[in-house]
Design a protein around this motif. Structure first.
Motif, mmCIF file in Angstrom:
data_model
loop_
_atom_site.group_PDB
_atom_site.id
_atom_site.type_symbol
_atom_site.label_atom_id
_atom_site.label_comp_id
_atom_site.label_asym_id
_atom_site.label_seq_id
_atom_site.Cartn_x
_atom_site.Cartn_y
_atom_site.Cartn_z
ATOM 1 N N THR A 1 9.445 -9.925 -21.231
ATOM 2 C CA THR A 1 10.689 -10.617 -21.562
ATOM 3 C C THR A 1 11.807 -10.038 -20.705
ATOM 4 O O THR A 1 11.657 -8.972 -20.107
ATOM 5 C CB THR A 1 11.042 -10.402 -23.043
ATOM 6 N N ARG A 2 12.923 -10.728 -20.691
ATOM 7 C CA ARG A 2 14.070 -10.275 -19.895
ATOM 8 C C ARG A 2 14.510 -8.881 -20.370
ATOM 9 O O ARG A 2 14.768 -7.987 -19.577
ATOM 10 C CB ARG A 2 15.210 -11.288 -20.043
ATOM 11 N N LYS A 3 14.572 -8.732 -21.686
ATOM 12 C CA LYS A 3 15.028 -7.459 -22.255
ATOM 13 C C LYS A 3 14.083 -6.326 -21.868
ATOM 14 O O LYS A 3 14.509 -5.231 -21.503
ATOM 15 C CB LYS A 3 15.100 -7.598 -23.784
ATOM 16 N N GLN A 4 12.777 -6.621 -21.932
ATOM 17 C CA GLN A 4 11.761 -5.620 -21.580
ATOM 18 C C GLN A 4 11.903 -5.218 -20.103
ATOM 19 O O GLN A 4 11.815 -4.048 -19.768
ATOM 20 C CB GLN A 4 10.384 -6.229 -21.828
ATOM 21 N N MET A 5 12.143 -6.229 -19.270
ATOM 22 C CA MET A 5 12.300 -5.941 -17.830
ATOM 23 C C MET A 5 13.531 -5.075 -17.586
ATOM 24 O O MET A 5 13.508 -4.149 -16.766
ATOM 25 C CB MET A 5 12.405 -7.246 -17.036
ATOM 26 N N GLU A 6 14.605 -5.376 -18.309
ATOM 27 C CA GLU A 6 15.832 -4.584 -18.127
ATOM 28 C C GLU A 6 15.621 -3.130 -18.575
ATOM 29 O O GLU A 6 16.084 -2.196 -17.929
ATOM 30 C CB GLU A 6 16.986 -5.219 -18.911
ATOM 31 N N MET A 7 14.906 -3.001 -19.692
ATOM 32 C CA MET A 7 14.619 -1.638 -20.182
ATOM 33 C C MET A 7 13.734 -0.890 -19.188
ATOM 34 O O MET A 7 13.984 0.280 -18.871
ATOM 35 C CB MET A 7 13.923 -1.710 -21.541
ATOM 36 N N LEU A 8 12.699 -1.582 -18.700
ATOM 37 C CA LEU A 8 11.785 -0.941 -17.737
ATOM 38 C C LEU A 8 12.520 -0.556 -16.461
ATOM 39 O O LEU A 8 12.251 0.485 -15.868
ATOM 40 C CB LEU A 8 10.612 -1.870 -17.421
ATOM 41 N N ASN A 9 13.448 -1.410 -16.055
ATOM 42 C CA ASN A 9 14.241 -1.101 -14.858
ATOM 43 C C ASN A 9 15.015 0.207 -15.049
ATOM 44 O O ASN A 9 15.015 1.074 -14.175
ATOM 45 C CB ASN A 9 15.195 -2.262 -14.577
ATOM 46 N N SER A 10 15.648 0.344 -16.220
ATOM 47 C CA SER A 10 16.417 1.575 -16.496
ATOM 48 C C SER A 10 15.494 2.790 -16.543
ATOM 49 O O SER A 10 15.822 3.861 -16.008
ATOM 50 C CB SER A 10 17.131 1.463 -17.844
ATOM 51 N N ILE A 11 14.344 2.630 -17.194
ATOM 52 C CA ILE A 11 13.401 3.747 -17.318
ATOM 53 C C ILE A 11 12.887 4.162 -15.933
ATOM 54 O O ILE A 11 12.868 5.334 -15.585
ATOM 55 C CB ILE A 11 12.220 3.358 -18.243
ATOM 56 N N PHE A 12 12.491 3.172 -15.144
ATOM 57 C CA PHE A 12 11.945 3.478 -13.821
ATOM 58 C C PHE A 12 13.012 4.122 -12.934
ATOM 59 O O PHE A 12 12.740 5.079 -12.204
ATOM 60 C CB PHE A 12 11.403 2.200 -13.166
ATOM 61 N N ASP A 13 14.216 3.587 -13.013
ATOM 62 C CA ASP A 13 15.304 4.113 -12.190
ATOM 63 C C ASP A 13 15.570 5.586 -12.502
ATOM 64 O O ASP A 13 15.827 6.385 -11.605
ATOM 65 C CB ASP A 13 16.574 3.289 -12.437
ATOM 66 N N LYS A 14 15.495 5.945 -13.779
ATOM 67 C CA LYS A 14 15.795 7.335 -14.152
ATOM 68 C C LYS A 14 14.586 8.255 -13.988
ATOM 69 O O LYS A 14 14.678 9.311 -13.377
ATOM 70 C CB LYS A 14 16.294 7.375 -15.600
ATOM 71 N N PHE A 15 13.446 7.832 -14.533
ATOM 72 C CA PHE A 15 12.311 8.768 -14.629
ATOM 73 C C PHE A 15 11.364 8.742 -13.419
ATOM 74 O O PHE A 15 10.608 9.682 -13.225
ATOM 75 C CB PHE A 15 11.514 8.506 -15.907
ATOM 76 N N ASP B 1 15.535 1.635 -3.342
ATOM 77 C CA ASP B 1 16.568 1.473 -4.373
ATOM 78 C C ASP B 1 17.418 0.233 -4.106
ATOM 79 O O ASP B 1 17.920 -0.404 -5.033
ATOM 80 C CB ASP B 1 17.436 2.739 -4.412
ATOM 81 N N ALA B 2 17.571 -0.089 -2.814
ATOM 82 C CA ALA B 2 18.386 -1.261 -2.458
ATOM 83 C C ALA B 2 17.777 -2.552 -3.002
ATOM 84 O O ALA B 2 18.469 -3.551 -3.160
ATOM 85 C CB ALA B 2 18.519 -1.350 -0.947
ATOM 86 N N ARG B 3 16.475 -2.521 -3.302
ATOM 87 C CA ARG B 3 15.813 -3.727 -3.817
ATOM 88 C C ARG B 3 15.869 -3.812 -5.340
ATOM 89 O O ARG B 3 15.230 -4.676 -5.938
ATOM 90 C CB ARG B 3 14.352 -3.737 -3.381
ATOM 91 N N SER B 4 16.566 -2.857 -5.972
ATOM 92 C CA SER B 4 16.578 -2.857 -7.443
ATOM 93 C C SER B 4 17.262 -4.115 -7.969
ATOM 94 O O SER B 4 18.195 -4.640 -7.355
ATOM 95 C CB SER B 4 17.271 -1.601 -7.968
ATOM 96 N N PRO B 5 16.792 -4.637 -9.124
ATOM 97 C CA PRO B 5 17.310 -5.909 -9.627
ATOM 98 C C PRO B 5 18.766 -5.829 -10.082
ATOM 99 O O PRO B 5 19.241 -4.771 -10.468
ATOM 100 C CB PRO B 5 16.383 -6.220 -10.797
ATOM 101 N N ASP B 6 19.417 -6.985 -10.028
ATOM 102 C CA ASP B 6 20.820 -7.088 -10.416
ATOM 103 C C ASP B 6 20.902 -7.897 -11.725
ATOM 104 O O ASP B 6 20.166 -8.874 -11.895
ATOM 105 C CB ASP B 6 21.574 -7.812 -9.295
ATOM 106 N N PRO B 7 21.797 -7.502 -12.655
ATOM 107 C CA PRO B 7 21.865 -8.214 -13.946
ATOM 108 C C PRO B 7 22.178 -9.709 -13.806
ATOM 109 O O PRO B 7 21.841 -10.497 -14.690
ATOM 110 C CB PRO B 7 23.004 -7.501 -14.683
#
Lengths: 220, 244
Positions: free
Chosen positions: A5-19, A133-139
């Motif tokens: 889901t969109r929410k899951q993708m956003e959460m995964l993006n944050s997790i991947f970006d940090k961890f 990192d430049a390819r990271s998704p945008d909201p």
């Protein structure tokens, strides 16, 4: 990523970006920083050892020339000036012997750790991470673009980690100086003559380990 | 120099299994010297700290809901998304993290062993150089010392040969490289599974979990899973060969 889901993708993006990306970036920066410091410190100590060795040899030469060749001192002369010259000469000769050995050891240490070469590998990896990192998704992206961007971002980061890992493995080598030293040590040990006390005669050279205890194949 | 993005300007220490801080005040080069006894690892080490993750996700911006019903709906969506991620992390903790900890620790042990041997050789080589120089000096100034120094040189050569024999039986160098590669490969697999990247993107439920367990076991065994992307499970689901 069809089921996310969109929410899951956003959460995964944050997790991947940090961890994943964030932690890897911290690691590369930490390594580059500490390797640069280590390389600079060892290089300074190595240069200082050379300087000390040269200076000690030159000063020793000066003392010998001024006190023993053109001066009045002889070896074992009890006069205070000659005793001072003797002590100074001993210290300088000791330094002239120790400093090159320490300098050589530091050179081999630098070859063992390969700081300068590994800095390049990690610095490149850091730059490649910035590219991933430049390819990271945008909201503001729609779901389909967000999904594709998240996949490209995470796959790109994992590829950087893979490439760095491969290059690192190729850089690690045992320094040639250590191999040469071991060869000469083994040659010296091989040359030791053991007195014949009537016991079993060694077959020559260095003994080879035989953990199984079985006799060597081939009978020789 | 790399220009970091705004969100990651703060640089912290990398997440590591090592818990030792006893060398914090040592010079940078000395910090990397090997240990005689490697400090114990963090027992609860993992790649994603759950508490930290929850804090991170709770701080995420969400669009302002326009009604009470929308708020409830949004909370349910957030809860379901978080639950799915937590479920994946549970699987990873069970199937992959124990292997990662083991390989990472073993890599550190073998790296420490390798460096300990190499630095012992460097130290012995330096002592041999010093003794050689002293021997040259003693030949001129103090000939009775010559046999003693020569004995010292032989002792150094014997010690070096002894150490070479010990290190040669189970050479730490290839073990270090193999374990480090496996640990890093497991780390990548962890995030590959979590992010639903290939080959996990099309699978669900137990099939996805089995594929993870199988690939993690393959990496742990030293087989690169990228060489064997299709699992036995996938192979079983494929039509007979020759179909395309």
């Amino acid at each position: 990523m069809a089921k996310l889901t969109r929410k899951q993708m956003e959460m995964l993006n944050s997790i991947f970006d940090k961890f994943a990306l964030g932690d890897q970036r911290n690691y590369y920066r930490f390594i580059v920083d500490s390797y640069k410091k280590a390389a600079a410190q060892v290089n300074f100590m190595r240069a200082f050892s050379s300087l000390l060795a040269g200076l000690s040899a030159a000063l020793a030469g000066l003392i010998v020339q001024s006190s023993y060749v053109t001066g009045n001192c002889t070896i074992g002369d009890p006069s205070s000036a000659c005793t001072t010259a003797d002590i100074l000469l001993f210290i300088l000769m000791l330094l002239a012997v120790l400093a090159p050995a320490i300098g050589g050891a530091l050179t081999t240490l630098a070859d063992l750790y390969q700081w300068d070469r590994l800095i390049t590998v990690y610095d490149d990896a850091l730059k490649n991470l910035a590219l991933a990192d430049a390819r990271s998704p945008d909201p503001e992206m729609d779901d389909t673009t967000y999904r594709a961007s998240l996949a490209a971002f995470s796959e790109g980061t994992l590829n950087v980690m893979f490439d760095e890992s491969g290059q690192w493995g190729q850089m690690i080598r045992t320094p040639k100086q250590i191999e040469d030293f071991l060869s000469s040590a083994q040659a010296r040990v091989g040359g030791i003559k053991i007195p014949d006390l009537g016991g079993p005669t060694p077959s020559g050279g260095t003994p080879s380990p035989n953990p199984t205890g079985n006799p060597p194949a081939g009978g020789d | 120099m790399v220009q970091p993005s705004k969100k990651t300007l703060k640089v912290g220490l990398p997440n590591s299994q090592s818990s030792n801080r006893s060398r914090d005040k040592w010079p940078a080069w000395a910090k990397q010297l090997p240990y005689f006894r490697l400090p114990p690892p963090k027992a609860d080490f993992t790649l994603i700290d759950r508490e930290e993750m929850r804090r991170l996700l709770s701080g995420m911006d969400s669009p302002e809901p326009d009604s009470r019903q929308a708020t409830v709906q949004q909370n349910q969506t957030d809860g379901a998304a978080l639950q799915a991620i937590e479920a994946d992390l549970e699987v990873l903790e069970r199937e992959l993290i124990p292997l990662f900890r083991e390989r990472d620790r073993e890599a550190k042990v073998q790296q420490n062993r390798y460096r300990l041997y190499q630095i012992s050789f460097i130290a012995l080589s330096a002592v041999a150089t010093i003794l050689g120089s002293l021997l040259a000096v003693a030949l001129n100034r103090n000939p009775p010392l010559v046999p003693v120094i020569a004995f010292g040189e032989t002792l150094v050569a014997l010690l070096a040969t002894f150490l070479a024999q010990i290190s040669g039986r189970e050479s730490p160098f290839p073990l270090w490289l193999a374990n480090r590669r496996a640990a890093e490969s497991l780390r990548r697999e962890y995030f590959r599974f979590l992010m639903h990247l290939p080959p996990y993107e099309a699978l669900d439920g137990y099939k996805r979990r089995i594929l993870l367990a199988e690939r993690a076991a393959l990496i742990n065994r030293g087989t690169a899973p990228d060489d064997k992307l299709t699992s036995t499970l996938n192979e079983a689901n494929q039509p007979a060969a020759g179909g395309d």
